[in-house]
Design an enzyme around this catalytic site. Sequence first.
Site, PDB file in Angstrom:
ATOM      1  N   GLY A  18      -5.307  11.913 -11.415  1.00 52.11           N
ATOM      2  CA  GLY A  18      -4.718  12.131 -12.744  1.00 52.11           C
ATOM      3  C   GLY A  18      -3.259  11.713 -12.787  1.00 52.11           C
ATOM      4  O   GLY A  18      -2.815  11.052 -13.739  1.00 52.11           O
TER       5      GLY A  18
ATOM      6  N   ALA B  72      -5.073  13.840  -7.114  1.00 53.84           N
ATOM      7  CA  ALA B  72      -3.900  13.074  -7.549  1.00 53.84           C
ATOM      8  C   ALA B  72      -4.278  11.878  -8.422  1.00 53.84           C
ATOM      9  O   ALA B  72      -3.394  11.160  -8.901  1.00 53.84           O
ATOM     10  CB  ALA B  72      -3.098  12.597  -6.333  1.00 53.84           C
TER      11      ALA B  72
ATOM     12  N   LYS C  27       7.607  18.922 -12.935  1.00 46.16           N
ATOM     13  CA  LYS C  27       8.875  18.957 -13.682  1.00 46.16           C
ATOM     14  C   LYS C  27       9.308  17.546 -14.053  1.00 46.16           C
ATOM     15  O   LYS C  27      10.434  17.346 -14.493  1.00 46.16           O
ATOM     16  CB  LYS C  27       9.969  19.612 -12.843  1.00 46.16           C
ATOM     17  CG  LYS C  27       9.756  21.088 -12.564  1.00 46.16           C
ATOM     18  CD  LYS C  27      10.923  21.643 -11.776  1.00 46.16           C
ATOM     19  CE  LYS C  27      10.729  23.117 -11.450  1.00 46.16           C
ATOM     20  NZ  LYS C  27      11.827  23.611 -10.588  1.00 46.16           N
ATOM     21  N   GLY C  28       8.459  16.566 -13.759  1.00 44.80           N
ATOM     22  CA  GLY C  28       8.804  15.201 -14.127  1.00 44.80           C
ATOM     23  C   GLY C  28       9.366  14.355 -12.994  1.00 44.80           C
ATOM     24  O   GLY C  28       9.580  13.161 -13.173  1.00 44.80           O
TER      25      GLY C  28
ATOM     26  N   GLU D  75       0.848  -1.185   0.000  1.00 41.19           N
ATOM     27  CA  GLU D  75       0.000   0.000   0.000  1.00 41.19           C
ATOM     28  C   GLU D  75       0.889   1.243   0.000  1.00 41.19           C
ATOM     29  O   GLU D  75       1.753   1.383   0.882  1.00 41.19           O
ATOM     30  CB  GLU D  75      -0.913   0.035   1.227  1.00 41.19           C
ATOM     31  CG  GLU D  75      -1.786   1.288   1.209  1.00 41.19           C
ATOM     32  CD  GLU D  75      -2.720   1.438   2.402  1.00 41.19           C
ATOM     33  OE1 GLU D  75      -2.572   0.674   3.376  1.00 41.19           O
ATOM     34  OE2 GLU D  75      -3.589   2.330   2.345  1.00 41.19           O
TER      35      GLU D  75
ATOM     36  N   GLN E 172       7.292  20.664  -8.345  1.00 43.02           N
ATOM     37  CA  GLN E 172       6.211  19.874  -8.953  1.00 43.02           C
ATOM     38  C   GLN E 172       6.095  20.181 -10.450  1.00 43.02           C
ATOM     39  O   GLN E 172       6.534  21.224 -10.914  1.00 43.02           O
ATOM     40  CB  GLN E 172       4.877  20.173  -8.248  1.00 43.02           C
ATOM     41  CG  GLN E 172       4.816  19.537  -6.866  1.00 43.02           C
ATOM     42  CD  GLN E 172       3.578  19.907  -6.081  1.00 43.02           C
ATOM     43  OE1 GLN E 172       2.641  20.490  -6.616  1.00 43.02           O
ATOM     44  NE2 GLN E 172       3.576  19.582  -4.797  1.00 43.02           N
TER      45      GLN E 172
HETATM   46  N1  ACO Z   1      -3.553  15.743 -12.113  1.00 47.40           N
HETATM   47  C1  ACO Z   1      -3.381  15.277 -13.365  1.00 47.40           C
HETATM   48  N2  ACO Z   1      -2.188  14.996 -13.898  1.00 47.40           N
HETATM   49  C2  ACO Z   1      -1.114  15.223 -13.133  1.00 47.40           C
HETATM   50  C3  ACO Z   1      -1.200  15.724 -11.816  1.00 47.40           C
HETATM   51  C4  ACO Z   1      -2.480  15.982 -11.304  1.00 47.40           C
HETATM   52  N3  ACO Z   1      -2.672  16.441 -10.072  1.00 47.40           N
HETATM   53  N4  ACO Z   1       0.043  15.856 -11.312  1.00 47.40           N
HETATM   54  C5  ACO Z   1       0.869  15.442 -12.268  1.00 47.40           C
HETATM   55  N5  ACO Z   1       0.170  15.060 -13.362  1.00 47.40           N
HETATM   56  C6  ACO Z   1       0.696  14.518 -14.603  1.00 47.40           C
HETATM   57  C7  ACO Z   1       1.632  15.485 -15.284  1.00 47.40           C
HETATM   58  O1  ACO Z   1       0.938  16.335 -16.173  1.00 47.40           O
HETATM   59  C8  ACO Z   1       2.555  14.542 -16.015  1.00 47.40           C
HETATM   60  O2  ACO Z   1       1.967  14.125 -17.221  1.00 47.40           O
HETATM   61  P1  ACO Z   1       2.869  13.917 -18.552  1.00 47.40           P
HETATM   62  O3  ACO Z   1       3.738  12.734 -18.226  1.00 47.40           O
HETATM   63  O4  ACO Z   1       1.879  13.674 -19.621  1.00 47.40           O
HETATM   64  O5  ACO Z   1       3.655  15.177 -18.704  1.00 47.40           O
HETATM   65  C9  ACO Z   1       2.625  13.328 -15.094  1.00 47.40           C
HETATM   66  O6  ACO Z   1       1.456  13.382 -14.286  1.00 47.40           O
HETATM   67  C10 ACO Z   1       3.838  13.349 -14.209  1.00 47.40           C
HETATM   68  O7  ACO Z   1       4.025  14.655 -13.699  1.00 47.40           O
HETATM   69  P2  ACO Z   1       5.272  15.013 -12.797  1.00 47.40           P
HETATM   70  O8  ACO Z   1       5.775  16.385 -13.167  1.00 47.40           O
HETATM   71  O9  ACO Z   1       6.242  13.914 -12.837  1.00 47.40           O
HETATM   72  O10 ACO Z   1       4.547  15.072 -11.366  1.00 47.40           O
HETATM   73  P3  ACO Z   1       5.059  15.815 -10.053  1.00 47.40           P
HETATM   74  O11 ACO Z   1       6.542  15.827  -9.980  1.00 47.40           O
HETATM   75  O12 ACO Z   1       4.366  17.117  -9.915  1.00 47.40           O
HETATM   76  O13 ACO Z   1       4.510  14.826  -8.931  1.00 47.40           O
HETATM   77  C11 ACO Z   1       2.657  14.683  -7.383  1.00 47.40           C
HETATM   78  C12 ACO Z   1       3.130  14.531  -8.850  1.00 47.40           C
HETATM   79  C13 ACO Z   1       3.440  13.702  -6.514  1.00 47.40           C
HETATM   80  C14 ACO Z   1       1.174  14.363  -7.328  1.00 47.40           C
HETATM   81  C15 ACO Z   1       2.960  16.131  -6.935  1.00 47.40           C
HETATM   82  O14 ACO Z   1       2.327  17.046  -7.793  1.00 47.40           O
HETATM   83  C16 ACO Z   1       2.534  16.439  -5.504  1.00 47.40           C
HETATM   84  O15 ACO Z   1       3.321  16.266  -4.587  1.00 47.40           O
HETATM   85  N6  ACO Z   1       1.304  16.942  -5.301  1.00 47.40           N
HETATM   86  C17 ACO Z   1       0.807  17.321  -3.969  1.00 47.40           C
HETATM   87  C18 ACO Z   1       0.671  16.155  -3.038  1.00 47.40           C
HETATM   88  C19 ACO Z   1      -0.243  15.069  -3.559  1.00 47.40           C
HETATM   89  O16 ACO Z   1      -1.332  15.328  -4.052  1.00 47.40           O
HETATM   90  N7  ACO Z   1       0.217  13.815  -3.440  1.00 47.40           N
HETATM   91  C20 ACO Z   1      -0.550  12.626  -3.768  1.00 47.40           C
HETATM   92  C21 ACO Z   1      -1.563  12.386  -2.705  1.00 47.40           C
HETATM   93  S1  ACO Z   1      -2.266  10.762  -2.735  1.00 47.40           S
HETATM   94  C22 ACO Z   1      -1.203   9.816  -1.808  1.00 47.40           C
HETATM   95  O17 ACO Z   1      -0.238  10.309  -1.283  1.00 47.40           O
HETATM   96  C23 ACO Z   1      -1.489   8.374  -1.672  1.00 47.40           C
END
Ligand code: ACO
Length: 163
Positions: A120, A118, A87-88, A74, A85
């Site tokens: 998406g 999240a 940036k990949g 899990e 965020q």
């Molecule tokens: N909704 C839809 N798509 C998304 C989102 C989102 N909220 N966030 C990222 N993506 C997509 C991006 O567009 C990207 O797509 P692409 O590959 O087509 O370009 C892909 O996902 C990867 O994006 P990254 O830039 O690698 O994502 P990032 O480094 O921002 O990490 C994360 C994603 C971990 C969700 C970050 O934005 C974050 O920390 N958010 C706040 C905390 C959060 O919500 N965490 C998850 C909670 S659920 C849990 O913890 C179990």
Amino acid sequence: LSFQYACNDGDPHHSMWIIALKNIFSRQLPNMPKAYIARLLMDRSHRSVVVVRHGTQVVGGITYRPFHSQGFAEIAFCAVTAPEQVKGFGARLMNWTKEYARKQDNLQYFLTYADNNAVGYFTKQGFTTGITMPKEQWHGWIKDYDGGTLMEGRIHPTLAFTR
Ligand code: ACO
């Protein structure tokens, strides 16, 4: 940039990364009580994969609890620090987490309760809301939780996730 596998095993580097990750999760997951985050991160049955820049700077991470006999883990927490965020890092982090979960913990699946905003991100990482794992393999092993959508990520047995 490196992706490190850490648990609370007394290694000072691991402790340092886990404390930095606790601070990122506390900010990025405001609905999670801070004491709960700290407890799971320190708990020895949890593992974390940590994104580390320049050897010391923690940018994000994923913490999961493996259920070895059931072949799944899990994902409890997943976050990247705000200025980094989109940036990949999140995508690469999930690939490394799959790699470690397969190699170190011999797992086939992840389950997670994804926050609505999240879903998406997890979908982009191959997670689905349809759970294909037989229910008896996971049901009762993880807690029901109202605040999110249960999603499954299958860990391919041979695919190279990291290059
Ligand atoms: N909704 C839809 N798509 C998304 C989102 C989102 N909220 N966030 C990222 N993506 C997509 C991006 O567009 C990207 O797509 P692409 O590959 O087509 O370009 C892909 O996902 C990867 O994006 P990254 O830039 O690698 O994502 P990032 O480094 O921002 O990490 C994360 C994603 C971990 C969700 C970050 O934005 C974050 O920390 N958010 C706040 C905390 C959060 O919500 N965490 C998850 C909670 S659920 C849990 O913890 C179990």
